[in-house]
Motif scaffolding. Structure first.
Motif, PDB file in Angstrom:
ATOM      1  N   ARG A   5       0.675  -1.146  -0.174  1.00 19.21           N
ATOM      2  CA  ARG A   5       0.092  -0.112   0.088  1.00 19.21           C
ATOM      3  C   ARG A   5       0.953   1.151  -0.085  1.00 19.21           C
ATOM      4  O   ARG A   5       1.837   1.368   0.852  1.00 19.21           O
ATOM      5  N   LEU A   6       0.636   2.174  -1.045  1.00 21.73           N
ATOM      6  CA  LEU A   6       1.609   3.222  -1.241  1.00 21.73           C
ATOM      7  C   LEU A   6       0.567   4.572  -1.014  1.00 21.73           C
ATOM      8  O   LEU A   6      -0.558   4.714  -1.929  1.00 21.73           O
ATOM      9  N   LEU A   7       1.054   5.552  -0.144  1.00 15.57           N
ATOM     10  CA  LEU A   7       0.258   6.781  -0.071  1.00 15.57           C
ATOM     11  C   LEU A   7       1.270   7.711  -0.715  1.00 15.57           C
ATOM     12  O   LEU A   7       2.322   8.159  -0.508  1.00 15.57           O
ATOM     13  N   ILE A   8       0.718   8.613  -1.656  1.00 15.90           N
ATOM     14  CA  ILE A   8       1.235   9.637  -2.461  1.00 15.90           C
ATOM     15  C   ILE A   8       0.585  10.737  -2.250  1.00 15.90           C
ATOM     16  O   ILE A   8      -0.865  10.967  -2.344  1.00 15.90           O
ATOM     17  N   GLY A   9       1.211  11.742  -1.844  1.00 18.84           N
ATOM     18  CA  GLY A   9       0.418  13.144  -1.387  1.00 18.84           C
ATOM     19  C   GLY A   9       0.107  14.284  -2.732  1.00 18.84           C
ATOM     20  O   GLY A   9      -0.609  14.901  -2.429  1.00 18.84           O
TER      21      GLY A   9
END
Length: 608
Positions: free
Chosen positions: A580-584
Motif C-alpha cells: 500500500r503506497l500513499l502519495i501526497g
C-alpha cells in the motif's frame, strides 16, 4: 474487469465464468457518507419486488443462515455511494431504478437514467459490432486479422502466431495477446494516440500489445486483443469507432444514454455518476479511457438491459435483431474456457447464461442473463468494491425471481485457529495459476496479485470458500495440494517451493497506477540494487515488484505495511501481499529495491 495483474488468478477465474456466486448485507434511500438520506422516490418508482430486494441481501458466508441485510447497509459497508439496477423478467424490463448518490460532493440521486462507466462490459458490445461486421461481409472470423489492418498492424510472430491471429481468437481471448487491462488517464494527463497505445509508447501507460502465448493454444484475458478488434472495425468500415457504435448498435437499440465517448459529452455528464475509491470521489471524477472497444462505454443499466433483450430475442430464433440467430449461437459457443465470442458463458440448454463484468477505476459493474429465458439483471456501481455489492444484489434478485442457478445457498463459517490455518499456507501452482496462501491471525488469505487478497473462509477442516469470488477449494489431508471443486473449472494446484530470485530476471514495478503492466522496468544499479523513476498521482496505490510471469519474482509484504515517500524502507517477501503506497502530490518518485546478502529484501520510495 478489476485491474488485477494479468496473470491468471483465482478471482479472475470466477470473473471469467460469471458464476456470480455472491458475498454479504436495509432500505429507505439510506445514508451515504456525508450525504443526507434521500427520499426513496428520487431513485425511481418502487414496487413489491424492489422493496423486497432492498431488504433481502445475504452474504455468501454467514454466521446465521436466516440473517438478511438491507441494500443501504451493504452500500455503506462496501463504501459504494450509488447503484443503478435493471431487471429483465418475462422478456421485458420489469423495472429499473437507482439508489444512493451520483457522487459524494453533489449528493445528487442515482436514477435509472444515470450513466456509469461500463468498463469491460464494453467488450460485449464491441463483440456484437464485430460479429455484425462478419455477417455484413466486412470481416472474417478465421482470417489473419492483419489482412484488414492498415493504420497499424500486429507485428508478425513466426513462433507464437505463424498463421497470424484471428478475430475469433481475439473475441474469445484465445489470441495469445498480452495487456490484460488499462489503467485510464487523469483529466490533466496527456492522452496517447491509437498507435502509441498499441505500441506501448509514451504517454501510453500500458505495455505494447504483442503476442505472448501461442495463438489459439489457451485462454488468457486480453483487453489488448479488443484494441486490435477496434482497429479492424475502423479499418474495414472506414468509420471511427464511436460513430460506428452509434450507427450499428446504440441508436438501433434505443440506447439513448450510451456512448463510446472518452471523455463523455455534456449530455452524458448531465446525469452521470463519478467514480469513488474507498469512499472518496476519484480525482477529476473519473479516469479517461481512450481504449474505447475494451473499456470506453458510458451507459445506463436500462440501456444495457435493452442490449441483453436483443441478444435473448435472437437466441430464441427471432430474426430482425443485431445478430442473426445463427451468429448468436456462434457467439455462445465456447472455446473450452467457458467464454464465447465476447461474453462469459455458464450452464447449458435453457439454463445457459451469458454476461460480463467490468471495473474501471472507481466503477464496478456486472450483468448476466439467460439466453433462452427472458430473465436477467444489470448492476452498475460507482465504487471500487461495487462488484462485491453487485454479487449480493444478484443473489437477492435470483431469490425473488426464481433464478435457481444464481440463488446459491449461503455457507456457514467453521472457526479455525491460526495454527490450524498455518497448515495450508504456502505457494501452490497448477492449471496456469500461481497462488500464495498466507495464514494470519485474522484468517487464511489468497495472495493473487490483485488489489486486495481474498480471504478463504473455512467450511470444514479442508474445505474453504473465497469470500469475494465464491470459489470453493478442498485440500488433500496432508495440505500438499488443493482442488478447485466449485465455481470454476476443476483443477488441482500443488504445493511448490518458491524459487530463488535469479540475478538476470527483469523486475517491474506493477500496480494500480499502471494497470499491473510491465511498463515500468527496474534498472539494475548494482549487484543487488534496482531502481525506477515514474510519475505518480495523489492518492492510495497498490503495487508489487514482479517478473513478467509473476512466478520468478513476486515481491510483496507479509502484513499490512504502508509505504510513504521519504520515510524509510519496508521489508518484502516473495509472494507477499500488495504494497500500500500513499502519495501526497503529483510528482516523479524514485523506487529503490535492495536484495540484501542476508536474504532481506527492502523497498523505499523517495520524491525526486
Amino acid at each position: 474487469m478489476v485491474r488485477m495483474h494479468p496473470a491468471p488468478t483465482i478471482g479472475r477465474v470466477l470473473s471469467a465464468l460469471l458464476a456470480l456466486t455472491l458475498s454479504a448485507a436495509g432500505w429507505a434511500q439510506g445514508p451515504v457518507a456525508n450525504c443526507h438520506p434521500l427520499p426513496s422516490e428520487l431513485g425511481g418508482k418502487s414496487n413489491v419486488r424492489t422493496k423486497a430486494l432492498e431488504t433481502n441481501l445475504r452474504p455468501a458466508i454467514v454466521q446465521d443462515k436466516a440473517q438478511r441485510f438491507t441494500l443501504a447497509e451493504r452500500m455503506a459497508a462496501y463504501q459504494v455511494p450509488g447503484v443503478s439496477i435493471a431487471v429483465i423478467h418475462n422478456g421485458k424490463i420489469d423495472w429499473a431504478r437507482g439508489w444512493g448518490v451520483r457522487d459524494l460532493a453533489s449528493c445528487r440521486p442515482v436514477t435509472a437514467d444515470t450513466a456509469f462507466q461500463a468498463a469491460s462490459i464494453s467488450k460485449l458490445a464491441t463483440a456484437i459490432m464485430a460479429l455484425r461486421a462478419v455477417e455484413q461481409g466486412k470481416l472474417l472470423l478465421d482470417d489473419d486479422i492483419n489482412r484488414v489492418l492498415r493504420q497499424w498492424q500486429l507485428p508478425n510472430d513466426p513462433k507464437l502466431a505463424p498463421s497470424g491471429v484471428t478475430l475469433r481468437q481475439l473475441l474469445s481471448h484465445t489470441g495469445g495477446l498480452g495487456v490484460h487491462g488499462f489503467a485510464g488517464y487523469g483529466k490533466d494527463q496527456r492522452l496517447p494516440s491509437f498507435n502509441q497505445i498499441m505500441d506501448g509508447e509514451p504517454p501510453a501507460n500500458n505495455p505494447a500489445i504483442r503476442s505472448v502465448l501461442p495463438a489459439g493454444s489457451q485462454w488468457q484475458y486480453s483487453g489488448g486483443g479488443y484494441m486490435v478488434v477496434q482497429a479492424a472495425l475502423e479499418n474495414s468500415t472506414r468509420m471511427d469507432f464511436s460513430r460506428l457504435a452509434q450507427r450499428e448498435l446504440l441508436k438501433p437499440l434505443g440506447m439513448t444514454r450510451s456512448a463510446y465517448a472518452q471523455p463523455p459529452s455534456s449530455d452524458i455528464l448531465a446525469n452521470a455518476a463519478l467514480g469513488h475509491v474507498d469512499g472518496k470521489v476519484l480525482g477529476g471524477g473519473f479516469h479517461i479511457y481512450p481504449e474505447l472497444a475494451p473499456a470506453g462505454l458510458w451507459t445506463t443499466a436500462s440501456d444495457l438491459a435493452r442490449l441483453l433483450l436483443d441478444i435473448q430475442a435472437s437466441a430464441r430464433g427471432k430474426p430482425g435483431h443485431r445478430l442473426s440467430p445463427a451468429m448468436t449461437k456462434a457467439m455462445f459457443t465456447t472455446g473450452g474456457k467457458d467464454w464465447g465470442l465476447g461474453p462469459a458463458i455458464a450452464g447449458t440448454g435453457e439454463n445457459l447464461r451469458f454476461g460480463h463484468d467490468g471495473a474501471n477505476e472507481g466503477f464496478q459493474s456486472a450483468m448476466i442473463a439467460y439466453a433462452e429465458r427472458g430473465e436477467g439483471i444489470v448492476v452498475l456501481t460507482n465504487g471500487n468494491q461495487g462488484r462485491r455489492l453487485a454479487d449480493e444484489i444478484v443473489r437477492a434478485a435470483a431469490a425473488l425471481y426464481g433464478w435457481t442457478e444464481l440463488d446459491v445457498p449461503s455457507d456457514v463459517e467453521l472457526p479455525r485457529s491460526a495454527a490450524e490455518l498455518a497448515q495450508a499456507s504456502g505457494l501452490f501452482e497448477g492449471g496456469g495459476l500461481s497462488v500464495y496462501l498466507d495464514a494470519r491471525e485474522d484468517g487464511l488469505f489468497a495472495q493473487t496479485g490483485g488489489p486486495r487478497p481474498e480471504r478463504l473462509v473455512p467450511l470444514s477442516p479442508v474445505r474453504f470458500r473465497t469470500n469475494v469470488s465464491g470459489l470453493v477449494i478442498e485440500f488433500a489431508p496432508d495440505y500438499q495440494s488443493f482442488q478447485l471443486v466449485a465455481g470454476g473449472p476443476p483443477m488441482t494446484l500443488l504445493r511448490t517451493k518458491p524459487q530463488a530470485v535469479k540475478a538476470d530476471v527483469p523486475i517491474y514495478l506493477r500496480g494500480s497506477m499502471n494497470g499491473w503492466s510491465i511498463g515500468a522496468p527496474l534498472i539494475k544499479e548494482g549487484p543487488r540494487q534496482y531502481a525506477v523513476r515514474i510519475m505518480m498521482q495523489p492518492g492510495e496505490h497498490q503495487l508489487k515488484l514482479a517478473s513478467e510471469d509473476w512466478k520468478q519474482v513476486d515481491f510483496g509484504v507479509s502484513a499490512g505495511a504502508t509505504l510513504v515517500p521519504d520515510r524509510g524502507s519496508i521489508a518484502l517477501v516473495q509472494h507477499g501481499g500488495n504494497i500500500r503506497l500513499l502519495i501526497g502530490e503529483t510528482a516523479a518518485y524514485r523506487f529503490t529495491l535492495k536484495l540484501g546478502d542476508d536474504g532481506k529484501t527492502t523497498l523505499s520510495v523517495s520524491s525526486d
